[in-house]
Design a protein around this motif. Structure first.
Motif, short mmCIF file in Angstrom:
data_model
loop_
_atom_site.label_atom_id
_atom_site.label_comp_id
_atom_site.label_asym_id
_atom_site.label_seq_id
_atom_site.Cartn_x
_atom_site.Cartn_y
_atom_site.Cartn_z
N LEU A 100 0.84 -1.20 0.00
CA LEU A 100 0.00 0.00 0.00
C LEU A 100 0.87 1.26 0.00
O LEU A 100 0.53 2.25 -0.66
CB LEU A 100 -0.92 0.00 1.22
N ILE A 103 2.16 1.65 -3.59
CA ILE A 103 1.12 2.16 -4.50
C ILE A 103 0.97 3.67 -4.35
O ILE A 103 0.87 4.41 -5.33
CB ILE A 103 -0.22 1.45 -4.23
N THR A 116 -8.75 1.54 -8.35
CA THR A 116 -9.38 1.06 -7.12
C THR A 116 -9.11 -0.42 -6.90
O THR A 116 -8.92 -0.87 -5.77
CB THR A 116 -10.90 1.30 -7.18
N TRP A 119 -5.75 -0.97 -5.19
CA TRP A 119 -5.83 -0.62 -3.77
C TRP A 119 -6.58 -1.71 -3.00
O TRP A 119 -6.14 -2.13 -1.91
CB TRP A 119 -6.54 0.72 -3.58
N THR A 235 3.80 -1.07 -8.89
CA THR A 235 2.60 -1.61 -8.25
C THR A 235 2.52 -3.11 -8.46
O THR A 235 2.21 -3.87 -7.53
CB THR A 235 1.35 -0.92 -8.83
#
Length: 319
Positions: A100, A103, A116, A119, A235
């Motif tokens: 996280l 990201i 989204t 995440w 990511t």
């Protein structure tokens, strides 16, 4: 298929790192996190530098030092400090929040606007890992918790900056890995000597543990990790991280006879599913070119030719 192969090879790095907790607690001398960090990084770095036969040039001396500090010099001691002072499960949960952080940093530094789904994949993976490793009544140690959080932040920053800076022209991931491991090990060495004193006496089990961590858990694993960063988005790479605590849980079951409860099995399924979903959801940086060799790997003439060819393909020539 090429991307799938790259993801699979990169995934071997966190799978290898999943054995760190077992090796640390079962084979290595207790309460020597700094010495362990030196033994893990410096010999492996020197071997890789010797194999690559390439030293940094120009700005890459300080860039290697910065990346070595983030990925190795700060990360290793903090990781081992957390592993020594916290139950393995809690240390793993703190590490599972690293994706996280990556990201978020990648969005700011690299322009990788993760959607989204990415995440949610990171959150679901952390939740699944917590189901696998957390136990009721686990004792909290403030120093250990802070070390775990700081180690995740250090690795996250190192991953993003490694992606941002790429590699020098003509330099492969083997050399880049060697530079970072050597720089990180040299940063840890004086601190270890100052705070922990002389090296401890080592037995056969310790030599076996350090040998494994130096060659496979560090040298080979970090080479695969940095190779993956050069070919995938930050990511995508970081969302492979939950494989590490999942591997640790499997090793605990297979090697230590630790039972896996239904809740843990569900957590493993959630974390693994989130890891797979994260690879599908990982966003490339806005306006990025199609995946290919890292920045700086083409000469100026080759870059001009490639740009001219793309302009022709699009039906236009820019002057």
């Amino acid at each position: 298929m090429k991307r799938i192969a790259t993801v699979a090879l990169t995934a071997l790095a966190p799978v290898s790192w999943g054995s760190t907790y077992y090796v640390t607690t079962e084979l290595l001398p207790p309460d020597r996190p700094l010495f362990t960090g030196v033994m893990r990084a410096l010999p492996a770095g020197l071997l890789l530098v010797a194999a690559a036969r390439t030293l940094p040039k120009g700005a890459w001396w300080w860039k290697s030092a910065v990346l070595g500090a983030l990925n190795i010099g700060a990360f290793f001691p903090l990781l081992f400090l957390a592993a020594y002072r916290l139950p393995g499960g809690l240390a793993a949960v703190l590490g599972s929040f690293g994706p996280l952080l990556v990201i978020g940093l990648a969005a700011v530094v690299l322009g990788e606007r993760a959607g989204t789904r990415a995440w949610l994949a990171g959150i679901a993976a952390a939740f699944g890992v917590s189901m696998v490793v957390l136990k009721a009544g686990a004792a909290l140690d403030l120093v250990g918790v802070l070390a775990g959080v700081a180690s995740s932040a250090s690795m996250a920053a190192g991953t993003v900056m490694t992606k941002k800076w790429g590699r020098p022209e003509g330099v492969g991931p083997l050399a880049l890995t060697g530079w970072q491991l050597t720089a990180g090990g040299l940063l840890i060495l004086p601190v270890a000597a100052l705070l922990e004193g002389a090296p401890p006496a080592l037995d056969g089990r310790a030599y076996l543990g350090y040998g494994y961590m130096m060659l496979l858990n560090t040298g080979a694993a970090y080479w695969l990790w940095f190779r993956g960063i050069g070919r995938l988005s930050a990511t995508s790479v970081t969302l492979l991280g939950p494989l590490s605590p999942l591997t640790a849980a499997v090793i605990g079951w297979a090697a230590l006879g630790q039972a896996l409860t239904p809740v843990q099995l569900v957590g493993m399924a959630i974390a693994f599913g989130a890891t797979v979903a994260g690879q599908l959801a990982a966003a490339r940086p806005a306006g990025a070119a199609a995946p290919g060799p890292v920045a700086g790997s083409f000469s100026k003439a080759e870059q001009t030719h490639r740009k001219f060819s793309m302009d022709l393909t699009d039906g236009r020539v820019r002057r």
